[in-house]
Design an enzyme around this catalytic site. Structure first.
Site, mmCIF file in Angstrom:
data_model
loop_
_atom_site.group_PDB
_atom_site.id
_atom_site.type_symbol
_atom_site.label_atom_id
_atom_site.label_comp_id
_atom_site.label_asym_id
_atom_site.label_seq_id
_atom_site.Cartn_x
_atom_site.Cartn_y
_atom_site.Cartn_z
ATOM 1 N N ASP A 71 -9.303 -5.079 -5.506
ATOM 2 C CA ASP A 71 -8.757 -4.090 -4.660
ATOM 3 C C ASP A 71 -9.632 -2.879 -4.869
ATOM 4 O O ASP A 71 -9.288 -2.063 -5.920
ATOM 5 C CB ASP A 71 -7.587 -3.785 -4.770
ATOM 6 C CG ASP A 71 -6.721 -2.912 -3.445
ATOM 7 O OD1 ASP A 71 -7.614 -2.219 -2.939
ATOM 8 O OD2 ASP A 71 -5.491 -2.989 -3.431
ATOM 9 N N SER A 79 0.953 -1.128 -0.057
ATOM 10 C CA SER A 79 0.011 0.063 -0.084
ATOM 11 C C SER A 79 0.983 1.456 0.056
ATOM 12 O O SER A 79 1.442 1.388 -1.055
ATOM 13 C CB SER A 79 -0.948 -0.110 1.320
ATOM 14 O OG SER A 79 -2.037 0.805 0.954
ATOM 15 N N HIS A 105 -7.556 -5.709 -0.801
ATOM 16 C CA HIS A 105 -6.288 -5.118 -0.452
ATOM 17 C C HIS A 105 -5.533 -5.904 0.514
ATOM 18 O O HIS A 105 -5.645 -5.706 1.650
ATOM 19 C CB HIS A 105 -6.692 -3.864 0.309
ATOM 20 C CG HIS A 105 -5.788 -2.772 0.097
ATOM 21 N ND1 HIS A 105 -4.945 -2.223 -0.890
ATOM 22 C CD2 HIS A 105 -5.091 -2.140 1.283
ATOM 23 C CE1 HIS A 105 -3.849 -1.497 -0.648
ATOM 24 N NE2 HIS A 105 -4.201 -1.427 0.782
#
Length: 654
Positions: free
Chosen positions: A306, A200, A337
């Site tokens: 995601d 991320s 995610h």
């Protein structure tokens, strides 16, 4: 045999031994070639590893206090190589989350003893790789945890603070034993080869640092990383969240940074107007435009569902790297995610081990010749491809046209006649799930177009586009386009809290451990759901960006506009018996914000097309649809997965 194994630990000697092995192979046969190492082994003590903290001078003054900022760097490295005068490569994770939010599925944070020495290093990189002769380096981005400066959300400070650490590891920077003052420290234990990894925001930093072309960065492993921050907050002018980067910085800044970073916060707010217009702030945070500077190899991982860091980021970064010949590899999962450690743990750690051994130690283990792409086809079931998008994939033009009822159309290769149209009225309360569940009904909020049931499977691999010509009834309008696989399946439940995984109570250990850093983590299992349809690619836009994707304009009601929406990258097989559908509608509830009005939009079907990445191209589509009868009307709306109504506004790994 122990002594020679240790001698082979430096990149120079690896190359020498490889050359000698090749010569011996030519002289004495294949057996002699086995002298070259193919895998690092856990031969070093984790208990006695060196744990230390340094503060690296970034040469930036982000908080404008008159002195350059220093970022905190926590290091764990094997003691034995240093004692023997040998240097080791580095695995580095630069993050804003080490104190505020945590890392990984269990939201681990850094911990320290009473003297400030690091105890727990989040995740498993240290436990697994330090015994194998790697140093693990965890960097607090500027403005976070124990670092100076201010978080600027992917800008000069974020990227510069991480880049400064790589420079120091390569002997080109300065570090000290304290945040202020202190004694100079050199990284005389580092061989100058660094690999960056993270999920991320951490992955985003890896992308951004690679785009600087910094010397010594040999590889990056971005997991669900952002490639352009504009595309995190907007989709061609349509806002994805009701907040901007200033709110994100406020979340991760340390208490000290909150007091001194008001000017940076204001700059973030002023530079990211909610109009969706492109500004200089977004140019600074667009790493795709600097893909030509990337020297590092790239091992990319992304969840195809995601909805936080959406797969547009993976697709545009991948395509840019491909244009510039960057060595690369990709894993695409069915999750949201989620880190691969939590959906394919054993295979992931083994593959990552071989990746770092090859690109940081020079071992010829074949990872660079392995299939380029691993793709999850069903929960826990994977396929591989020698390259990605799949060989033989061609952009293929499909066209929507009218069907048996308004809003229930056909998707094929035949162009709609001039004057053919379909209309819908934006309903911000409805989402892609509502549209897909009623694909065969003439509902007022969407225009749907589908093929007949396929006679053969049809694979879509890569990124597509949908060009629409639409006439709005108001001065503002947002558009959504989604691709849907209409048919029963069992998929990962990506909209649930675990985004496709369930966390179990049992633990497994990955590498060595200590009481303060065990290296043991909760196991996971696939969280699955039976569905009647699957949305597998999406795109959104503000119709006001018809003339310039970087600047919106008011619309003239009754005037016709043409706009191309970018669809997120994916790799999906529509099985035989299923149907492929394209839906065009307004606000996708929960995924984009609504416009100021609720317009009616009329599509000119003769000027609306989908350009999709079909493996096998137009001939494959023709084979899959040849002679297929039209589908009967659905007896009841099929079930799917509704997207979460509140998507995380934080590109976090916890």
């Amino acid at each position: 045999m122990t002594k020679p194994a240790r001698i082979l630990r430096t990149p120079f000697t690896v190359l020498v031994v490889a050359a000698v092995a090749a010569l011996l192979s030519a002289l004495t046969g294949p057996a002699a070639a086995q002298a070259a190492p193919r895998e690092s082994r856990p031969v070093y003590s984790y208990d006695h590893a060196i744990r230390e903290s340094v503060w690296v001078d970034t040469r930036l003054d982000g908080d404008a206090d008159g002195r350059t900022d220093r970022v905190a760097v926590d290091i764990v490295r094997p003691a034995e190589p240093a004692q023997q005068g040998r240097r080791v490569p580095v695995i580095m994770d630069a993050s804003p989350y080490y104190s505020c939010c945590g890392r990984g599925n269990e939201s681990q944070k850094k911990t320290y003893d009473d003297h400030g020495r690091p105890v727990q290093f989040p995740l498993y990189y240290d436990n697994y790789f330090v015994p194998r002769g790697y140093a693990t380096v965890l960097v607090d981005l500027a403005g976070t945890n124990r670092s100076d400066g201010c978080t600027d959300v992917g800008g000069r400070s974020d990227i510069g603070s991480a880049k400064a650490v790589i420079d120091w590891l390569g002997g080109r920077g300065h570090a000290y034993t304290a945040r202020t003052g202190g004694t100079p420290v050199t990284a005389d234990w580092s061989n100058g080869s660094t690999g960056m990894i993270g999920k991320s925001w951490d992955a985003t930093i890896a992308n951004g640092v690679a785009a600087t072309g910094v010397k010594g960065l040999k590889t990056i492993v971005p997991i669900a990383g952002i490639s352009s921050w504009y595309d995190y907050y907007f989709a061609q002018g349509a806002p994805l969240y009701d907040s901007g980067p200033d709110a994100l910085a406020d979340l991760v800044n340390s208490p000290d940074a909150h007091r001194r970073c008001a000017a940076v916060q204001k700059k973030l707010a002023d530079g990211a107007p909610r109009s969706g217009d492109w500004t200089g702030l977004w140019t600074e945070r667009d790493y795709v435009r600097h893909a030509d500077k990337v020297r590092a190899s790239v091992f990319m991982v992304h969840g195809m569902q995601d909805l936080n860091v959406r797969t547009r980021h993976a697709g545009q970064w991948w395509d840019a790297l491909a244009r510039h010949g960057v060595e690369r590899k990709i894993w695409l999962s069915q999750t949201g995610h989620v880190d691969p450690f939590d959906f394919r743990r054993g295979e992931w750690v083994t593959t990552l081990h071989h990746w770092f051994d090859h690109y940081l130690r020079g071992y010829d283990n074949g990872i660079d010749r392995a299939p380029m792409a691993d793709i999850e086809r069903a929960p826990g079931t994977w396929s591989t491809d020698p390259q990605w998008p799949a060989p033989g994939t061609r952009t293929t033009t499909l066209r929507p046209r009218g069907g048996s009822a308004p809003g229930v159309g056909v998707l094929g290769t035949t162009k709609a006649p001039p004057g053919a149209s379909a209309a819908f009225t934006d309903d911000p309360k409805l989402s892609e799930a509502d549209w897909a569940a009623r694909i065969d009904e003439p509902t007022p909020a969407k225009a749907g177009f589908s093929t007949a049931p396929l006679r053969a499977p049809l694979r879509l691999s890569g990124s597509g586009k949908v060009t629409v010509t639409a006439t709005p009834s108001t001065t503002t309008a947002h558009l959504s386009a989604v691709l849907v696989d209409l048919g029963p399946d069992t998929i990962r439940n990506y909209a649930a809290d675990g985004e496709g995984i369930t966390t179990l109570g049992t633990r497994t250990c990955w590498g060595a451990g200590t009481p303060g850093d065990t290296g043991c983590f909760k196991e996971t299992a696939a969280d699955t759901r039976k569905v009647g349809y699957t949305v597998f690619s999406r795109g959104w836009a503000d119709l006001g960006t018809y003339a310039d994707p970087h600047k919106g304009r008011p619309l003239t009601p009754g005037k016709r506009y043409t706009l191309t929406l970018d669809l997120a990258a994916s790799d999906h097989v529509v099985p035989a018996g299923h149907r492929l559908a394209l839906i065009v509608a307004g606000t996708d509830a929960g995924l984009i914000d609504p416009p100021a009005s609720t317009p009616k939009l009329t599509l000119d079907l003769s000027r609306t097309v989908a350009r999709l990445p079909l493996t096998g191209g137009a001939p494959a589509f023709a084979r899959a649809t040849a002679g297929a009868p039209r589908h009967p009307a659905a007896a009841a709306p099929p079930a799917g997965i509704a997207p979460p109504r509140a998507i995380s506004r934080m590109p976090a790994g916890g």
